[in-house]
Structure formats: structure tokens, C-alpha cells
Design a protein around this motif. Structure first.
Motif, short mmCIF file in Angstrom:
data_model
loop_
_atom_site.label_atom_id
_atom_site.label_comp_id
_atom_site.label_asym_id
_atom_site.label_seq_id
_atom_site.Cartn_x
_atom_site.Cartn_y
_atom_site.Cartn_z
N GLN A 60 0.83 -1.20 0.00
CA GLN A 60 0.00 0.00 0.00
C GLN A 60 0.87 1.26 0.00
OE1 GLN A 60 -2.75 -0.09 3.31
NE2 GLN A 60 -3.24 -2.24 2.91
N GLU A 61 1.86 1.26 0.87
CA GLU A 61 2.73 2.43 1.00
C GLU A 61 3.48 2.73 -0.30
OE1 GLU A 61 6.53 3.93 3.73
OE2 GLU A 61 5.39 2.15 4.30
N GLY A 62 4.04 1.67 -0.91
CA GLY A 62 4.78 1.86 -2.16
C GLY A 62 3.88 2.33 -3.29
N ALA A 63 2.69 1.74 -3.40
CA ALA A 63 1.77 2.12 -4.48
C ALA A 63 1.30 3.56 -4.32
CB ALA A 63 0.58 1.16 -4.49
N VAL A 198 1.33 4.13 -19.36
CA VAL A 198 2.75 4.00 -19.69
C VAL A 198 3.59 3.93 -18.41
CG1 VAL A 198 4.73 5.08 -20.81
CG2 VAL A 198 2.49 5.12 -21.93
N GLY A 199 3.40 4.89 -17.51
CA GLY A 199 4.19 4.92 -16.29
C GLY A 199 3.98 3.70 -15.42
N GLY A 200 2.70 3.34 -15.21
CA GLY A 200 2.41 2.16 -14.41
C GLY A 200 2.92 0.89 -15.05
N GLY A 201 2.83 0.81 -16.38
CA GLY A 201 3.32 -0.37 -17.09
C GLY A 201 4.82 -0.51 -16.99
N ILE A 202 5.55 0.59 -17.07
CA ILE A 202 7.01 0.54 -16.93
C ILE A 202 7.38 0.08 -15.52
CG2 ILE A 202 9.12 1.94 -16.86
CD1 ILE A 202 7.80 3.69 -19.08
N ASN A 235 4.65 -6.51 -6.46
CA ASN A 235 3.26 -6.41 -6.01
C ASN A 235 2.73 -4.99 -6.10
OD1 ASN A 235 2.17 -9.12 -4.83
ND2 ASN A 235 4.29 -9.03 -4.16
N VAL A 236 3.58 -4.01 -5.82
CA VAL A 236 3.19 -2.61 -6.02
C VAL A 236 2.85 -2.36 -7.49
CG1 VAL A 236 4.04 -0.22 -6.02
CG2 VAL A 236 4.48 -1.70 -4.05
N GLY A 237 3.70 -2.90 -8.36
CA GLY A 237 3.51 -2.69 -9.79
C GLY A 237 2.20 -3.24 -10.31
N ASP A 238 1.76 -4.40 -9.78
CA ASP A 238 0.48 -4.95 -10.20
C ASP A 238 -0.64 -3.92 -10.00
OD1 ASP A 238 1.55 -7.38 -10.94
OD2 ASP A 238 1.25 -8.27 -8.97
N ASN A 239 -0.54 -3.15 -8.94
CA ASN A 239 -1.59 -2.19 -8.61
C ASN A 239 -1.49 -0.90 -9.41
OD1 ASN A 239 -3.10 -3.45 -6.19
ND2 ASN A 239 -0.96 -3.73 -5.65
N VAL A 240 -0.29 -0.35 -9.54
CA VAL A 240 -0.16 0.91 -10.28
C VAL A 240 -0.32 0.70 -11.78
CG1 VAL A 240 1.29 1.92 -8.49
CG2 VAL A 240 2.36 0.80 -10.44
N GLY A 468 -7.87 -9.54 -11.57
CA GLY A 468 -6.58 -10.16 -11.87
C GLY A 468 -5.47 -9.75 -10.93
N PRO A 469 -5.13 -8.46 -10.84
CA PRO A 469 -4.03 -8.07 -9.95
C PRO A 469 -4.34 -8.30 -8.48
CG PRO A 469 -5.07 -6.15 -10.96
CD PRO A 469 -5.58 -7.34 -11.68
N ILE A 470 -5.62 -8.22 -8.09
CA ILE A 470 -5.95 -8.50 -6.68
C ILE A 470 -5.62 -9.96 -6.35
CG2 ILE A 470 -7.86 -8.73 -5.04
CD1 ILE A 470 -9.15 -6.31 -6.43
N SER A 471 -6.00 -10.87 -7.24
CA SER A 471 -5.71 -12.29 -7.03
C SER A 471 -4.21 -12.55 -7.03
CB SER A 471 -6.39 -13.13 -8.12
OG SER A 471 -7.78 -12.93 -8.11
N ASP A 472 -3.50 -11.89 -7.94
CA ASP A 472 -2.05 -12.04 -8.02
C ASP A 472 -1.40 -11.56 -6.72
OD1 ASP A 472 0.56 -12.32 -8.78
OD2 ASP A 472 0.43 -11.01 -10.54
#
Length: 798
Positions: A60-63, A198-202, A235-240, A468-472
Motif C-alpha cells: 500500500q505504501e509503495g503504491a 505507460v508509467g504504471g506499465g514501466i 506487487n506494487v507494480g500490479d496495482n499501479v 486479476g491483480p488482486i488475485s495475483d
């Protein structure tokens, strides 16, 4: 009454139609109320053990830190865009319209940011609760899936609620001028979505690729092993990326499709064209509510995908029936009743021409085409990416002969699926076009309504994607904590596999919405150009100006296709660079902190999060500038016809490229999951290592470059739509100003060249001198926890 007989600002919004728009706004608020209720329900569920909560708290903090930093970066772009938007001329309306367009640009951007941010904030809390629910014994599968899907439902309700609310408010305030004002609303949503995509994907794929290459391949440890310093960043990346980025992407698709439908609807259906495009999404809100609440896992269901597909197809069927009823009850049955005695002139038909289909029938078939298109794309994407289908099975078998054949098999499947998807989308577009019966205006409006019909399912689509990302993440939290039993782990593994497929499916549908929206916007562009040419008293016909046989226009078409390739290359290269930095950082920690492997030392997770955050902000600038400035350079430099061809080239190349990237990446990912479930030797085998490499290639394909093409197409179309009056005025109009036009084109091109030059001067892999020295001199072999062999030294020197 014919729209042509009234100025846009004078186009009435009579009592009954005014009531329909108000009802649409109220139902949008109802959707937001349901979102709030689901938030409370999700947060009321159990949070698991203290260790699980600590891991979730770090994610949560990182995202949150990443998203706030991204919004600060994008704030500069928003301010510049508002100023430029105000300075651009409009075909219709005065100062109040220009102010409204700029103001609702900000509203669209804020809505897009809020949906992405709110969805991510809830997802980073729901992942913990899904992991906890999976560990509760009998019935855990049903409870875990319900939490994950209803969290996605919150994001779906926010998407449809805010999109419909914004459009309804603009129509209520500006009436006939609403389409012009909504150009700003759609542009704000699209611009923010593109940057977030783009930013979240990178970020997400740099962390994912770096974690896999060092953790799985070199160290031989599980994907979410807490000893890997990149796990928290992953895990942060999955969310952003998947939560914030995809939610913003689908919101802007929703908003932009409404913009195109209202622009073309005003021309084709007069007053009714300002209201009917709002009625269909209103039905979509109701079916989204139904679709989310009927998604329940039955004991007889093979997996979660069965329940999700069932709910999707039921909600799509309900949307089709209700939209048909609404069109039949609302729209006049004759064209003369709809547009007045001069209806042929309003639709661009000859005095003797007749239309075989009545207005309600045209609208009904167009909406149903969009809904059917969504269903076909879902089935087609599922075939190429589901674990138990032949394409993924074939990739799994190819892993027995090494990573090269895995990569080749995935690329082959991606290319093949792109062809089928393009044919299906093309058939949908052409089928809607035929409904016009010779009227270009009506045909383009039918295409826009097909897009609106497809988006009646968007609430469920967003829920599917966020699932998807929640399950991951839930699986990652469970694995890192080590506090979940075998049955719970199996539940989360199954949900993660379903989530991979739903993410691939929603990407396929998002691509279809992007193409329909871009095609409809292209129609809006030609409508805007035609109005500007008439205003400038230009005698040359629009068909002559847009003729692709003109070498200038053909060059524009080639440039449009080239920009899609260049944009994709920049995005993938950005992931490669950032992933290189992550690889070196994770290797350094294994080398410098030997206690990590035996659990006596804790990795520095924050270092990897910082690397991904820094690189994502730095790398998104060049693709963003390319998307905004390339249409400006082409339009002012080569003219209005070349700009139209540029958009056509971008739509064609973008459709194929986006499907190829998304489906090949999704197939590689699920092939890896299949091996990890025990096929062909299971985890730790050579086949597993081969599919991990295939997955790392596919990660930036499916989660960075591929999805980012969707907002790219719409941003470029909206920029072209916004600058069209100025291009006409400065090139062929009464205010013709060739020096100023060329100056603008050169300045836009110069900014692109400078940005690309700076981008290309960055090293391919970011590493310190100590990292290079360790890779060169220390040279341990994979699996011993230190830097890799001399091959890594060569890579580090690049």
C-alpha cells in the motif's frame, strides 16, 4: 427538426429530453452509491495475520507513494494543456464554450486520476482480505473470489458512474454546444490514462522482469519469495499498472466514445442525438450492477472463469434487450419525424434517396453489434490465452526444447490472434457502417453507437480486470507470509490463473473499444473539418482533400503507422532499461547480504521500489510527448488531409500491434503457470526456466506497450480533432498564415527530436561501477546468490 436549421447553441433540449438527461445523471449517482456500499462491504472482511498485514501495508505504501509522485509529474502537463486548449479556436460557440472545454478537460483528468487512484487504494487493501479468506476452510474459494470480484466492481461502478455523470452535466449545461465541450472532457481523461498506463506499465514490468530473472532463473526461488528484494515492488507494480492504469484506460474509453457519439449524434439525430447516446450508457450502469452481484461461484463451476463468463454474458444479453426496448420507445419511427422535412439534406443524401431502416432499427442494430463484438472478442482472446486451450498448451510443449522455441511459439500465436481479432473488429465496424444506407454521417454515428453498446458491459469488464491483480497480489502476500495452508494456497493459485485470463480478455475488449472509439473520433474529425472548411468558404470538396492517393496523404498514413511502432519500442525499451537496474540491485543485495538466503537478513525492498518509481517517471515523458506532438507536426506541416491519413494509419497499425502484444504476452504468462502447476517437470525444471524467460519477454508486451496503444490512439485522435479548426484556418482559410503554421510544425517536431535524442543517450542498463566490477571479477554462477558470469559484465558495459 433538422440540426442544420439551428445553431448548435440554439439546439433545444425540450422537457421530456431534459428529463431523460436528468435521469441519466441520477442513475450515475446511484452507481457511485453502490460503489461506496461495496467499499464498506469489502473493508469489513477479515484482514488475516499480523505478518500478512505488514506485507500488505508495504505494498500500500509503495503504491500510494508512486501514484502521488506520478500525479505531481503530470500536473505540469495538465496546466500546459489547459492553456493551449483555451487558445485553440472552436468551430461553434464563443468564449463560454472555450472556457467550458478547458474546465472540463481538468474534470476529465481529475476523474481519470480519481478512478485510478481509488481503484488502486481499495485493491491494495482487498488483496490482503482475499488471502485471508482463502485460508478459512470450506467455502474459502467462494468467499475469496467474491471479495476480489466485488472490489473490481467498485472500480467498474466508479468508471460508469463518473463517465455518465460528467457527460450528462455537460449536456445539461451546454445543450447543443455539449459535443465541443466534451472534447475537453475526453481529452483530459485520455491524456491522464495514457500517462498512467505507460508509467504504471514501466513500473510493474521492470519490477516483475527483474524479480523473475534473478529470483526464479538465477536463484531458483519461488516468484513471491520474501528473500527477493524485488517482490514488494512487483506487487506494487500490479496495482499501479493493472489497477490504476487499466481503470483509467477504460474510463477514458467510456468518456471518449460518448464524446464521439454525441458529436455525430447531433449531426445525425438532431436533439435526439444528444440524449440517446446517454440512454444506452445509463442502461449499462444498471446491467453493471446486475452483472457484479450475480457473479457467484457455484460448487459445480470448474473454476472462477466459469462464473465470470456466465455473469458477463447474462449482463450483455440484458443490455441488448433493454437497449432495444429503449430505442424503440424513445426514437421516432420515421426520419421526417426525427429531423424534419429536410432530413435528406441533414444526412447528406440526394433528394430522391430513401433509407430502408427506420431510426430505432438503426440504433438497435448498432448497439447490438457492439455488444456482440464484446462477446466475440472475449471468446477469441480466451481461446488464445486460457491454460486449457491449445495455443497455451502448445507453448508449454515448446518449453521442452528450450526458451528460443517458447519465444517463437508465443510470437506466432500473437501474430495469428491479431489477424482474427482485426477481422472481427473490422467486421463490426463495417457492419455498423452499412446501417447508414449511403449517409456518411449516419454510418459514423452507427459506429459510435456500436462503441457505446460495447461499453454497456464496461462495468463488468473493469471488475474482471481488477480481479486479476488482486488475485495475483493475494497469492504473493500468502507466499511471502508463509502463513497459509495447502488448501488456501491452491485456492489462490487457481484464482491467479483465472486472473491472468481475465486480464488478457479485458485487454482484448479494451482494444476493441479503442478501435471503435478511434474510428468514431475519426468520423468526428471529418465532421469538424467539413464544418471548418464551410466556415472558411473553401470550395474544394472534403473527399478531394482526404484522397489517400495524394502522395502527401500517403506519407501521413505511413507516419501514423510508424508512430505506433516507435511508441511501442520506446515503452518496451524503457522496461528493459529499468529491469536491468532492478536485476543489478537484487544481485547486489544477494551478494552483499549473504544472510538473505538463510533468512537472517531482510532485503532492502524500498531500494527496488525507488528504482522503479524513478525510472517510470523519467521514461514516460518521451512517449507522452510523441503522442501529443506528432499529430501537431503532421497536421500543421503536411495539412488536414495528411493528418486524416495519419490517423487512419495509426488505427490500422495500432489495432494489430496491440492485439499481438497483449495476446502473446498473456499466452506466455499462462504457459508459465501451466508448468508451475506440474506439467512437463514443474517448478525448477528446464521447461519452467524456458517459460519464465518467455514470460519476461511477454511482460512488457502485455502490460506496458500493448495496453498503452489504446489511449495512444484516442489521444492522437482527440489532439487532431482539437487542432483541426486551426489547421484549416491557417492553411486554406481566410486567416491563412503559412509561416506561423510551419513554425508550429517545426517546433513540435523539434521537441520530439530533442526528447528522443535524450532518451536514446540513456544507457541500456543502469548499473554502478561496483556492480560492473562484481559482474566482471566476482563472477559467480547462477544459483549461488552473487553476481552472474562474464556475460553479465558485457551486458553491464552496454
Amino acid at each position: 427538426m433538422s440540426e442544420g436549421s439551428l445553431a448548435a447553441s440554439e439546439l433545444p433540449l425540450t422537457g421530456s429530453n431534459l428529463s431523460y438527461v436528468i435521469v441519466a445523471a441520477v442513475i450515475a449517482l446511484v452507481a457511485l452509491g453502490f460503489a461506496f456500499a461495496l467499499v464498506r462491504a469489502v473493508l469489513a472482511t477479515g484482514k488475516g495475520t499480523q505478518k500478512m498485514q505488514e506485507i500488505a501495508g508495504a505494498v500500500q505504501e509503495g503504491a500510494t507513494a508512486y501514484l502521488f509522485r506520478q500525479f505531481k509529474t503530470l500536473g505540469v502537463f495538465v496546466i500546459i494543456a489547459v492553456i493551449l486548449l483555451f487558445l485553440l479556436p472552436v468551430n461553434e460557440g464563443g468564449l463560454s464554450v472555450k472556457i467550458g472545454r478547458s474546465a472540463f478537460f481538468v474534470v476529465g483528468a481529475l476523474f481519470s486520476a480519481f478512478i485510478g487512484g481509488a481503484g488502486m487504494a481499495l485493491a491494495t487493501r482487498a488483496n490482503l482480505r482475499v488471502a485471508a479468506a482463502a485460508n478459512t476452510g470450506q467455502g474459502s474459494r467462494e468467499r475469496a473470489m467474491q471479495i476480489a470480484f466485488r472490489t473490481g466492481g467498485v472500480v467498474g461502478f466508479l468508471t460508469v458512474g463518473l463517465g455518465l455523470l460528467g457527460a450528462a452535466i455537460v449536456v445539461l449545461i451546454y445543450k447543443g454546444d455539449a459535443p465541443t465541450v466534451l472534447e475537453g472532457f475526453g481529452f483530459g481523461a485520455a491524456l491522464l490514462a495514457m500517462f498512467m498506463r505507460v508509467g504504471g506499465g514501466i513500473f510493474t514490468k521492470a519490477a516483475d522482469v527483474g524479480a523473475d530473472l534473478v529470483g526464479k532463473v538465477e536463484q531458483g526461488i519461488p516468484e513471491d519469495d520474501p528473500r527477493n528484494a524485488a517482490t514488494i515492488a512487483d506487487n506494487v507494480g500490479d496495482n499501479v499498472g493493472d489497477c490504476a492504469g487499466m481503470a483509467a484506460d477504460l474510463f477514458e474509453s467510456y468518456a471518449v466514445t460518448l464524446v464521439a457519439a454525441l458529436i455525430l449524434g447531433k449531426a445525425a439525430f438532431g436533439e435526439y442525438g444528444l440524449v440517446f447516446p446517454l440512454i444506452v450508457p445509463t442502461i449499462g450502469v444498471l446491467t453493471a450492477i446486475i452483472g457484479v452481484f450475480i457473479t457467484r461461484l457455484r460448487a459445480s463451476d470448474r473454476n472462477g472463469l466459469t462464473a465470470i463468463n456466465r455473469a458477463f454474458f447474462i449482463s450483455a444479453g440484458i443490455s441488448a434487450v433493454l437497449s432495444a426496448v429503449a430505442a424503440w420507445l424513445y426514437l421516432p419511427k420515421n426520419w421526417s419525424d426525427l429531423l424534419g422535412d429536410s432530413w435528406r439534406t441533414a444526412l447528406g443524401l440526394a433528394p430522391t434517396d430513401n433509407l430502408r431502416l427506420s431510426p430505432p432499427v438503426v440504433a438497435i442494430i448498432a448497439v447490438i453489434i457492439g455488444i456482440v463484438l464484446a462477446a466475440i472478442i472475449q471468446a477469441l482472446t480466451g481461446y488464445f490465452t486460457e491454460v486449457d486451450r491449445r495455443p497455451v498448451q502448445d507453448i508449454g510443449k515448446s518449453s521442452l526444447t528450450g526458451p528460443a522455441t517458447v519465444v517463437l511459439a508465443g510470437i506466432s500465436i500473437g501474430y495469428e490472434s491479431a489477424v482474427y481479432s482485426a477481422l472481427v473488429i473490422g467486421a463490426g465496424v463495417y457492419g455498423a457502417f452499412l446501417l447508414g444506407g449511403g449517409s456518411t454521417v449516419l454510418s459514423l454515428f452507427a459506429i459510435a453507437m456500436a462503441g457505446t453498446g460495447l461499453l454497456t458491459t464496461v462495468g463488468v469488464i473493469v471488475a474482471m480486470d481488477t480481479f486479476g491483480p488482486i488475485s495475483d497480489n493475494a497469492q504473493g502476500i500468502a507466499e511471502m507470509s508463509g502463513e497459509i495452508d495447502e488448501d488456501g494456497a491452491r485456492v489462490l493459485t487457481d484464482l491467479d490463473a483465472v486472473g491472468n485470463t481475465t486480464k488478457a480478455i479485458t485487454k482484448g475488449i479494451a482494444i476493441a473499444t479503442a478501435v471503435l472509439a478511434a474510428t468514431a473520433l475519426f468520423g468526428s474529425y471529418t465532421d469538424t473539418v467539413g464544418t471548418a472548411l464551410t466556415k472558411a468558404k473553401v470550395t474544394e470538396s472534403l473527399d478531394q482533400i482526404l484522397n489517400v492517393s495524394n502522395p502527401r496523404n500517403l506519407v501521413g498514413l505511413l507516419f501514423g503507422a510508424a508512430v505506433v511502432f516507435f511508441f511501442s519500442g520506446l515503452a518496451i525499451n524503457a522496461v528493459s532499461r529499468s529491469a536491468g537496474a532492478v536485476v543489478f540491485e537484487v544481485r547486489r543485495q544477494f551478494r552483499d547480504f549473504p544472510g538473505i538466503m538463510n533468512g537472517t537478513q531482510r532485503p532492502e525492498y524500498g531500494r527496488v521500489v525507488d528504482i522503479c518509481t524513478r525510472d517510470a517517471q523519467r521514461e514516460l515523458i518521451t512517449p507522452g510527448l510523441l503522442a501529443v506532438l506528432a499529430p501537431i507536426a503532421v497536421g500543421f506541416g503536411l495539412g488536414i488531409g495528411a493528418l486524416a491519413s495519419y490517423l487512419a494509419g495509426a488505427i490500422g497499425a495500432g489495432t494489430l500491434m496491440a492485439v499481438f502484444l497483449a495476446n502473446s504476452g498473456g499466452a506466455w504468462d499462462n504457459a508459465k503457470k501451466m508448468i508451475e502447476d506440474g506439467k512437463f517437470g514443474g517448478k525448477g525444471s528446464d521447461a519452467h526456466a524456458a517459460t519464465v524467460i518467455g514470460d519476461t519477454v511477454g511482460d512488457p508486451f502485455k502490460d506496458t506497450a500493448g495496453p498503452a496503444i489504446n489511449p495512444l490512439l484516442k489521444v492522437m485522435n482527440l489532439v487532431s480533432l482539437l487542432i483541426a479548426p486551426a489547421v484549416v484556418m491557417w492553411s486554406v482559410g481566410s486567416d491563412k498564415n503559412t509561416p506561423l503554421r510551419i513554425l508550429v510544425a517545426v517546433l513540435a517536431l523539434l521537441i520530439i527530436v530533442v526528447a528522443v535524442t535524450i532518451n536514446k543517450r540513456k544507457p541500456m542498463s543502469v548499473a554502478s561501477e561496483e556492480d560492473i566490477a562484481a559482474a566482471t571479477n566476482g563472477g559467480a554462477t547462477p544459483g549461488d546468490g552473487s553476481a552472474n558470469t562474464s556475460e553479465d559484465a558485457e551486458a553491464a558495459k552496454v
